[in-house]
Design a protein around this motif. Sequence first.
Motif, mmCIF file in Angstrom:
data_model
loop_
_atom_site.group_PDB
_atom_site.id
_atom_site.type_symbol
_atom_site.label_atom_id
_atom_site.label_comp_id
_atom_site.label_asym_id
_atom_site.label_seq_id
_atom_site.Cartn_x
_atom_site.Cartn_y
_atom_site.Cartn_z
ATOM 1 N N GLN A 123 69.577 52.667 14.100
ATOM 2 C CA GLN A 123 69.507 53.355 12.794
ATOM 3 C C GLN A 123 69.234 52.128 11.888
ATOM 4 O O GLN A 123 68.932 52.655 10.687
ATOM 5 C CB GLN A 123 70.710 53.856 12.571
ATOM 6 C CG GLN A 123 71.055 55.231 13.303
ATOM 7 C CD GLN A 123 71.558 54.842 14.815
ATOM 8 O OE1 GLN A 123 71.873 53.625 15.258
ATOM 9 N NE2 GLN A 123 71.872 55.961 15.588
ATOM 10 N N SER A 124 68.753 51.112 12.181
ATOM 11 C CA SER A 124 68.682 49.900 11.141
ATOM 12 C C SER A 124 67.315 49.439 11.542
ATOM 13 O O SER A 124 67.205 48.895 12.450
ATOM 14 C CB SER A 124 69.670 48.928 11.046
ATOM 15 O OG SER A 124 69.277 47.700 10.643
ATOM 16 N N PRO A 125 66.341 49.143 10.361
ATOM 17 C CA PRO A 125 65.327 48.807 10.875
ATOM 18 C C PRO A 125 65.341 47.036 10.937
ATOM 19 O O PRO A 125 64.825 46.741 12.069
ATOM 20 C CB PRO A 125 64.381 48.745 9.372
ATOM 21 C CG PRO A 125 65.187 49.383 8.544
ATOM 22 C CD PRO A 125 66.367 49.969 9.180
ATOM 23 N N SER A 126 66.178 46.615 10.474
ATOM 24 C CA SER A 126 66.357 45.147 10.875
ATOM 25 C C SER A 126 66.930 44.861 12.153
ATOM 26 O O SER A 126 66.410 44.216 12.965
ATOM 27 C CB SER A 126 67.052 44.276 9.771
ATOM 28 O OG SER A 126 68.166 44.980 9.520
ATOM 29 N N LEU A 127 67.913 45.686 12.432
ATOM 30 C CA LEU A 127 68.565 45.447 13.741
ATOM 31 C C LEU A 127 68.001 45.794 14.650
ATOM 32 O O LEU A 127 67.832 45.415 16.135
ATOM 33 C CB LEU A 127 70.044 46.382 13.542
ATOM 34 C CG LEU A 127 70.999 45.741 12.563
ATOM 35 C CD1 LEU A 127 72.320 46.645 13.096
ATOM 36 C CD2 LEU A 127 71.303 44.242 12.767
ATOM 37 N N VAL B 244 64.476 45.646 15.071
ATOM 38 C CA VAL B 244 63.709 44.557 15.408
ATOM 39 C C VAL B 244 64.399 43.445 16.230
ATOM 40 O O VAL B 244 63.966 42.787 17.094
ATOM 41 C CB VAL B 244 63.081 43.887 14.052
ATOM 42 C CG1 VAL B 244 62.093 42.564 14.242
ATOM 43 C CG2 VAL B 244 62.192 45.043 13.468
#
Lengths: 385, 104
Positions: free
Chosen positions: B64-68, B70
């Motif tokens: 659910q998190s773009p950074s996580l 990646v």
Amino acid sequence: MKLQTSAFTRLAGLGENYGNEIIRLEQSTPLHAASTNGVFVLNQPSAMASLQAFSTKIHPWYPILESRFTECISSVWSNSFERSPDTFLVLMVLASGSIAQEVSHAEALDRRPDAMYSNLALDMLQIVVLEQSLRCMQCLVAASIYYYLLLKPLQAHDLAVLAIKKGQQLHINGAFQNDQAGYEHWIRVYRIALLIEGELVIPLNLVDSNAWETEEEIPLPTGTDIWSMENGSDMEETVEGSRSDNIVTYLLAEISMRRILRRNTSAITISIDGTINYAPLIAQELEVQVDKWYSFLPEPLRFSLAPNDFGVDKSPFVSFLRTQYWACMVSFYWPAVVQVMETHALTESTMNGSRAYFHSYNRFINSAIKALKVCLPNKWTIYAR
Amino acid sequence: MRGESVLYHCGQWGPHHLMLDSIFAISIGAHLGVSNPLLAPIASSQTWDMLALVRDTFKDNCQQSPSLSVMAESIRKLLRTFPDRDNRVADRGMAAQYKSPNTH
């Protein structure tokens, strides 16, 4: 870690710009509001469950609400959620609570049970940004916690900084000169905003509020006047007192841990020619400092340092504090590992340091995996900071 | 961190100075460690178990998190040659078997 630290990401084979790319990704992701059917209809049993979840799963980590908050909830409900800072705060609490009450965090972020509350609250955001009061400062911190819970670190950080600036303004203007209870509440809310901002400013390479420079001038929080769903019920006062004591004891332990982290954590020496070497004596000294912090933990927060301790933690606070303890140990001995990789040589000193590193790594991961399950608001930083 | 900020802005920030305090950063450090032939024998078999645990927890919890997301993908790539638990013979032998994608 600094996500933007190119030396580390280069060493890891991730490329020099890895951290910047991650940060840009967060910055460029649109902040879509979750969709709702457009009609705000309060389902009271569901709202009560959300309040209960906020009380037990979120508020102990960030106790921003005062003991009479339940009266505020009743007032907002009876006034049909009219636009006001009180309403904003209640809605933000409900939004966070609705996420926390789901069995799975991932599922909650897919289903977005918070949407009805948060969409209505965000329509009132300008009120809490523009008004100067402790209530509005609380609102901003509550919103910051909400975005933290949504795994939106940039938004969580920005709202925490706004809360800090508002808090500083109130303090400078003497808003609490004749209001000791209000001042103690302000201390707690301000310190929680500082904790959130401090968690996020470094990994995301954001502009520092510099509020930590004067952190030691702010008194420490007390355990009085902390809300929980049981306040005002028939529950024994001693139980309530014990709960508040645990919360504030955790806050004090966390504040002192942050002070340690803001001092030196690198066990290195730098020679005149700029060569960096692992410094085992500094590593030992840093370990002594963290062990001293550990020795001051009261029994409810104390965790076992024995190997193979896989028992159930006494409280969620224990899981999180232990994770930080082992993160410190990992960092203290990391330079030994780097030195072996750079020099392609293993000495007795770097071998002992590396051994301590791997031992600490194993303990850290064991603890962090447990902390992820019980420490919802800090999930992003436990994974990624 | 005041001292660290000064170092960073002077461009002197290196891997020695890091405060490793997240699952992602610490695990990358551990991965680098076990990928090094000198350090691999020092790591215990538990370290390999922990790295596998990290890979799985990122995969399961970070969508659910773009950074996580990646980071989860990076962890997956870094550990793609990670030997399965069942294929491991012994700690020392395992270190020799392991081929890091960064060095090969």
